[in-house]
Design an enzyme around this catalytic site. Structure first.
Site, PDB file in Angstrom:
ATOM      1  N   LYS A  56      -3.856  47.661  11.538  1.00 33.03           N
ATOM      2  CA  LYS A  56      -5.217  47.721  12.079  1.00 33.03           C
ATOM      3  C   LYS A  56      -5.837  49.091  11.838  1.00 33.03           C
ATOM      4  CE  LYS A  56      -8.489  48.257  15.283  1.00 33.03           C
ATOM      5  NZ  LYS A  56      -9.056  49.548  15.734  1.00 33.03           N
ATOM      6  N   ASP A  81      -8.770  43.489  15.310  1.00 26.39           N
ATOM      7  CA  ASP A  81      -8.383  44.038  16.605  1.00 26.39           C
ATOM      8  C   ASP A  81      -8.451  42.914  17.636  1.00 26.39           C
ATOM      9  OD1 ASP A  81     -11.101  43.757  17.650  1.00 26.39           O
ATOM     10  OD2 ASP A  81     -11.546  45.285  16.185  1.00 26.39           O
TER      11      ASP A  81
END
Length: 275
Positions: free
Chosen positions: A211, A230
DNA sequence: TATCAGGGCCTAG
DNA sequence: CTAGGCCCTGAT
């Protein structure tokens, strides 16, 4: 000086869409943005017309790229939905946001810090770091410091770093500072890598997983095919796309569409507020 | 005051 | 692949 910006451009949305953490509204409708050692004070005068504190050279070299002004977001919005009502609503809701092209080092560290923090907490930590380890760059009467250099953070005592609310991320920030300041990780050199190689290279740093690496690719290197997933985007994937990640289908616009959807997830319009 | 989740990642199983 | 721990804050 004054500049004309005819494409989508909403300072509030740009500052609020979770990609930068130091943008700040000042008195009188002025917004302050920071990148690297540069500070910009910008104020909307009329539709498409802005007053900026920099000169033409800095505007062209630093801030126009920062705000991604070469891209036509209006055209992108008009074509992005692909018949999907949710995406159509998202791009309408987020009209005016832009995907910023930020300094890679600053992007790397701020997104390392971002993990398991909400936006106010991220801002707080980044401001503490800048105040403690950064160089003063603000205008008279508006004291503000640049984001600290890799060298400054590498030289910082761990306790002093930890005092900036970094928590368990202290070791991650130190590792990033050491690798970058020593040249083991050359943030400028890796800019020539393709998306996947850049993504992998960034994950050499402790505390940088998929991420965070995707965020650095997108926000620090302008790799708009990357779409970080996310918790908010994961909710959209689950709730709106039947658990299937829709972003690969958007190709080079995936990261831009991701920003609209992210913004929409966090700022649903009243008619779509369920969930 | 207490509790929980927050723009994840690392490690162990 | 999955579960738990992690350090600290902001929100409820």
């Amino acid at each position: 000086m004054q500049v004309e910006i005819r494409d989508d451009f909403d300072l509030q949305k740009i500052a609020a869409c979770g990609q930068c953490f130091r943008a700040k509204p000042l008195a009188g409708g002025v917004w302050r943005f920071l990148t690297g050692r540069h500070v910009l004070y910008i104020k909307k005068l009329a539709d498409g017309l802005y007053d900026v504190s920099c000169g033409e050279a800095d505007w062209q070299a630093v801030w126009a790229p920062y705000f991604d002004l070469a891209r036509d977001y209006g055209a992108l919005r008009a074509q992005a939905d692909g018949g999907c009502p949710f995406v159509r609503d998202a791009v309408q809701c987020g009209c005016g946001l832009r995907v910023l092209r930020q300094d890679p080092w600053e992007t790397l560290v701020t997104f390392i810090i971002s993990q398991r923090k909400n936006i106010p907490a991220i801002s707080r930590a980044v401001e503490l770091l800048a105040a403690r380890f950064g160089e003063p760059v603000g205008a008279a009467g508006e004291p503000v410091c640049a984001f600290p250099t890799p060298e400054a953070l590498a030289a910082a005592a761990p306790e002093a770093l930890a005092a900036c609310s970094l928590g368990y991320r202290t070791a991650y920030v130190r590792d990033a500072a050491e690798k970058v300041s020593s040249g083991e990780l050359d943030l400028r050199a890796i800019a020539v890598l393709d998306d996947e190689a850049l993504f992998q290279a960034l994950q050499q740093v402790r505390g940088v997983g998929r991420k965070v690496a995707d965020c650095v690719c997108l926000f620090g290197y302008g790799r708009t095919a990357r779409a970080p997933v996310d918790v908010w985007i994961a909710r959209a994937i689950d709730g709106q796309f039947g658990g299937r990640n829709p972003f690969p289908a958007y190709g080079e616009n995936a990261g831009i569409v991701q920003q609209y959807i992210f913004y929409y997830q966090k700022n649903p319009t009243s008619s779509n507020r369920e969930k």
